[in-house]
Enzyme design. Structure first.
Site, PDB file in Angstrom:
ATOM      1  N   LYS A 169     -89.738  66.646 -43.049  1.00 37.50           N
ATOM      2  CA  LYS A 169     -90.382  67.859 -42.539  1.00 37.50           C
ATOM      3  C   LYS A 169     -89.387  69.006 -42.360  1.00 37.50           C
ATOM      4  O   LYS A 169     -89.802  70.155 -42.210  1.00 37.50           O
ATOM      5  CB  LYS A 169     -91.126  67.572 -41.232  1.00 37.50           C
ATOM      6  CG  LYS A 169     -90.268  67.238 -40.030  1.00 37.50           C
ATOM      7  CD  LYS A 169     -91.165  66.905 -38.835  1.00 37.50           C
ATOM      8  CE  LYS A 169     -90.392  66.414 -37.635  1.00 37.50           C
ATOM      9  NZ  LYS A 169     -89.594  67.428 -36.954  1.00 37.50           N
ATOM     10  N   ASP A 170     -88.075  68.717 -42.391  1.00 31.68           N
ATOM     11  CA  ASP A 170     -87.074  69.782 -42.288  1.00 31.68           C
ATOM     12  C   ASP A 170     -86.757  70.436 -43.629  1.00 31.68           C
ATOM     13  O   ASP A 170     -86.079  71.460 -43.677  1.00 31.68           O
ATOM     14  CB  ASP A 170     -85.750  69.234 -41.711  1.00 31.68           C
ATOM     15  CG  ASP A 170     -85.882  68.765 -40.269  1.00 31.68           C
ATOM     16  OD1 ASP A 170     -86.787  69.262 -39.571  1.00 31.68           O
ATOM     17  OD2 ASP A 170     -85.086  67.909 -39.849  1.00 31.68           O
ATOM     18  N   ARG A 225     -96.483  74.910 -34.169  1.00 36.23           N
ATOM     19  CA  ARG A 225     -97.611  74.096 -34.651  1.00 36.23           C
ATOM     20  C   ARG A 225     -98.205  73.265 -33.522  1.00 36.23           C
ATOM     21  O   ARG A 225     -99.435  73.213 -33.343  1.00 36.23           O
ATOM     22  CB  ARG A 225     -97.124  73.159 -35.768  1.00 36.23           C
ATOM     23  CG  ARG A 225     -98.132  72.083 -36.168  1.00 36.23           C
ATOM     24  CD  ARG A 225     -97.501  71.042 -37.077  1.00 36.23           C
ATOM     25  NE  ARG A 225     -96.423  70.301 -36.436  1.00 36.23           N
ATOM     26  CZ  ARG A 225     -96.592  69.279 -35.603  1.00 36.23           C
ATOM     27  NH1 ARG A 225     -97.803  68.850 -35.307  1.00 36.23           N
ATOM     28  NH2 ARG A 225     -95.565  68.669 -35.064  1.00 36.23           N
ATOM     29  N   ARG A 226     -97.339  72.604 -32.760  1.00 37.04           N
ATOM     30  CA  ARG A 226     -97.847  71.790 -31.647  1.00 37.04           C
ATOM     31  C   ARG A 226     -98.482  72.671 -30.579  1.00 37.04           C
ATOM     32  O   ARG A 226     -99.553  72.348 -30.053  1.00 37.04           O
ATOM     33  CB  ARG A 226     -96.706  70.959 -31.043  1.00 37.04           C
ATOM     34  CG  ARG A 226     -96.265  69.810 -31.939  1.00 37.04           C
ATOM     35  CD  ARG A 226     -95.031  69.110 -31.377  1.00 37.04           C
ATOM     36  NE  ARG A 226     -94.655  67.972 -32.206  1.00 37.04           N
ATOM     37  CZ  ARG A 226     -93.400  67.591 -32.428  1.00 37.04           C
ATOM     38  NH1 ARG A 226     -92.393  68.257 -31.881  1.00 37.04           N
ATOM     39  NH2 ARG A 226     -93.144  66.545 -33.194  1.00 37.04           N
ATOM     40  N   ARG A 234     -85.767  73.337 -26.655  1.00 37.53           N
ATOM     41  CA  ARG A 234     -84.945  72.815 -27.738  1.00 37.53           C
ATOM     42  C   ARG A 234     -84.175  71.621 -27.219  1.00 37.53           C
ATOM     43  O   ARG A 234     -84.273  71.247 -26.071  1.00 37.53           O
ATOM     44  CB  ARG A 234     -83.968  73.893 -28.229  1.00 37.53           C
ATOM     45  CG  ARG A 234     -84.594  74.837 -29.229  1.00 37.53           C
ATOM     46  CD  ARG A 234     -83.591  75.249 -30.286  1.00 37.53           C
ATOM     47  NE  ARG A 234     -83.111  74.114 -31.060  1.00 37.53           N
ATOM     48  CZ  ARG A 234     -82.114  74.181 -31.920  1.00 37.53           C
ATOM     49  NH1 ARG A 234     -81.475  75.305 -32.096  1.00 37.53           N
ATOM     50  NH2 ARG A 234     -81.739  73.124 -32.600  1.00 37.53           N
ATOM     51  N   ARG A 236     -84.843  66.726 -23.882  1.00 38.86           N
ATOM     52  CA  ARG A 236     -86.261  67.062 -23.717  1.00 38.86           C
ATOM     53  C   ARG A 236     -86.925  66.185 -22.654  1.00 38.86           C
ATOM     54  O   ARG A 236     -87.654  66.676 -21.793  1.00 38.86           O
ATOM     55  CB  ARG A 236     -86.982  66.936 -25.058  1.00 38.86           C
ATOM     56  CG  ARG A 236     -86.504  67.990 -26.047  1.00 38.86           C
ATOM     57  CD  ARG A 236     -87.191  67.897 -27.399  1.00 38.86           C
ATOM     58  NE  ARG A 236     -86.590  68.843 -28.327  1.00 38.86           N
ATOM     59  CZ  ARG A 236     -87.259  69.553 -29.221  1.00 38.86           C
ATOM     60  NH1 ARG A 236     -88.565  69.415 -29.328  1.00 38.86           N
ATOM     61  NH2 ARG A 236     -86.640  70.393 -30.025  1.00 38.86           N
ATOM     62  N   CYS A 262     -91.143  75.727 -42.288  1.00 33.13           N
ATOM     63  CA  CYS A 262     -91.435  74.554 -41.466  1.00 33.13           C
ATOM     64  C   CYS A 262     -91.469  74.887 -39.984  1.00 33.13           C
ATOM     65  O   CYS A 262     -91.727  74.017 -39.162  1.00 33.13           O
ATOM     66  CB  CYS A 262     -90.462  73.410 -41.758  1.00 33.13           C
ATOM     67  SG  CYS A 262     -88.757  73.779 -41.454  1.00 33.13           S
TER      68      CYS A 262
END
Length: 322
Positions: A84-85, A132-133, A154, A160, A247
């Site tokens: 996905k990166d 997106r989330r 981040r 996190r 992305c």
């Protein structure tokens, strides 16, 4: 590889714990298929050192460029990326030699007090670095009368999850595959159905990349390729490319196989684009024969993107997480 069968293959990897874990797993698999030792070469990327939010530094390619440069300079023989990166455009002198079987593509919640997403208190603060989330969580909350606030964050998994322990956030949203690869899937308090949040294109899949002129290594790495995973992520990424989105854009997409008993019949591609506040979304899906070629998989993604653009998707993607 016939020049020296015991000479170690050099695998370029980011230094993060997750990157090292997934590269280590690929290294073992490559050793099994080639019989050669594999050594990890740690490379620092701009995405690892920058403290800016991913949406602001461009997202696309910030974790990838340094690895690709090392490949092109011959400092490493192959590299492992989180698929996905990867930017959707593939450099002519590099090739995706293998896309192994995909891990769980879903997003997950890690919340205080083992809470599920729908059980979070009113005003709950949910951390995510992904527009997106944020777009999909906010859209779901609006549709179901939930009161949440998405907070841009981040950092690595420890950082996190630390925000929850410190009481700064009620929950964070992460990728199931990443937590699984570092052995922390048991910290998940809720798996988000793809009907609630569609993952990023390529989420849960890895990409093994090497120089396009290294035919022997390409053939060896190809043993690790999973054709169904490759077809799925090719469709997802061609949709992303056709939407002309990077992305870090608020685009979710997932291609999955529809089976009748043991026989795989079709591939379904679902996608969503939305504003990060969740007030406007375009969500669509298409189903077709399982792609047997790169061009067929690409066409599936392009066709759905065209339908989404006709429904106004482009106007929803100019927004980035602030």
């Amino acid at each position: 590889m016939s020049d020296n069968p015991l000479k170690p293959l050099r695998l370029g990897t980011r230094r993060s714990r997750l990157a090292m874990a997934q590269s280590g797993q690929v290294a073992e698999a490559v050793h099994r298929v080639t019989g050669r030792p594999v050594e990890l070469v740690e490379i620092t990327t701009y995405g690892d050192t920058s403290r800016e939010h991913l949406a602001q530094i461009g997202g696309t390619g910030v974790f990838v460029t340094a690895l690709r440069d090392a490949l092109l300079r011959g400092e490493v023989d192959f590299a492992v990326h989180s698929l996905k990166d990867l930017p959707t455009a593939q450099p002519a002198d590099l090739v995706l030699a293998a896309v192994p079987v995909r891990e769980d593509p879903r997003d997950v919640v890690v919340a205080r007090d083992a809470l599920k997403f729908t059980d979070l208190p009113r005003g709950a603060r949910i951390g995510t670095g992904s527009p997106r989330r944020a777009a999909q969580l906010n859209a779901y909350a609006l549709a179901h009368g939930l009161d949440i606030e998405t907070v841009p964050i981040r950092g690595n998994v420890d950082t996190r999850i630390g925000y929850i322990r410190d009481g700064e956030l009620d929950a964070v949203v992460l990728a199931a595959a990443g937590l699984s690869r570092i052995g922390r899937i048991d910290e998940v308090t809720d798996f988000l159905s793809v009907d609630t949040v569609l993952p990023a294109p390529g989420q849960g899949a890895l990409a093994i990349e090497c120089a396009a002129d290294n035919a022997e290594l390409i053939a060896a790495l190809g043993e690790l390729d999973d054709p169904f995973t490759r077809a799925a992520v090719t469709a997802e990424r061609s949709l992303l490319a056709a939407l002309e989105a990077g992305c870090s854009a608020p685009v979710g997409a997932l291609a999955d196989l529809l089976a009748d008993g043991q026989i795989v019949k079709e591939m379904r591609l679902r996608a969503v684009v939305g504003t990060t506040d969740g007030t406007r979304t375009v969500q669509m899906s298409t189903t077709g024969p399982v792609p047997e070629t790169y061009d067929q998989a690409t066409a599936l993604g392009r066709e759905l993107a065209a339908e989404m653009l006709a429904q106004g998707a482009a106007g929803l993607m100019g927004e980035r997480a602030q």
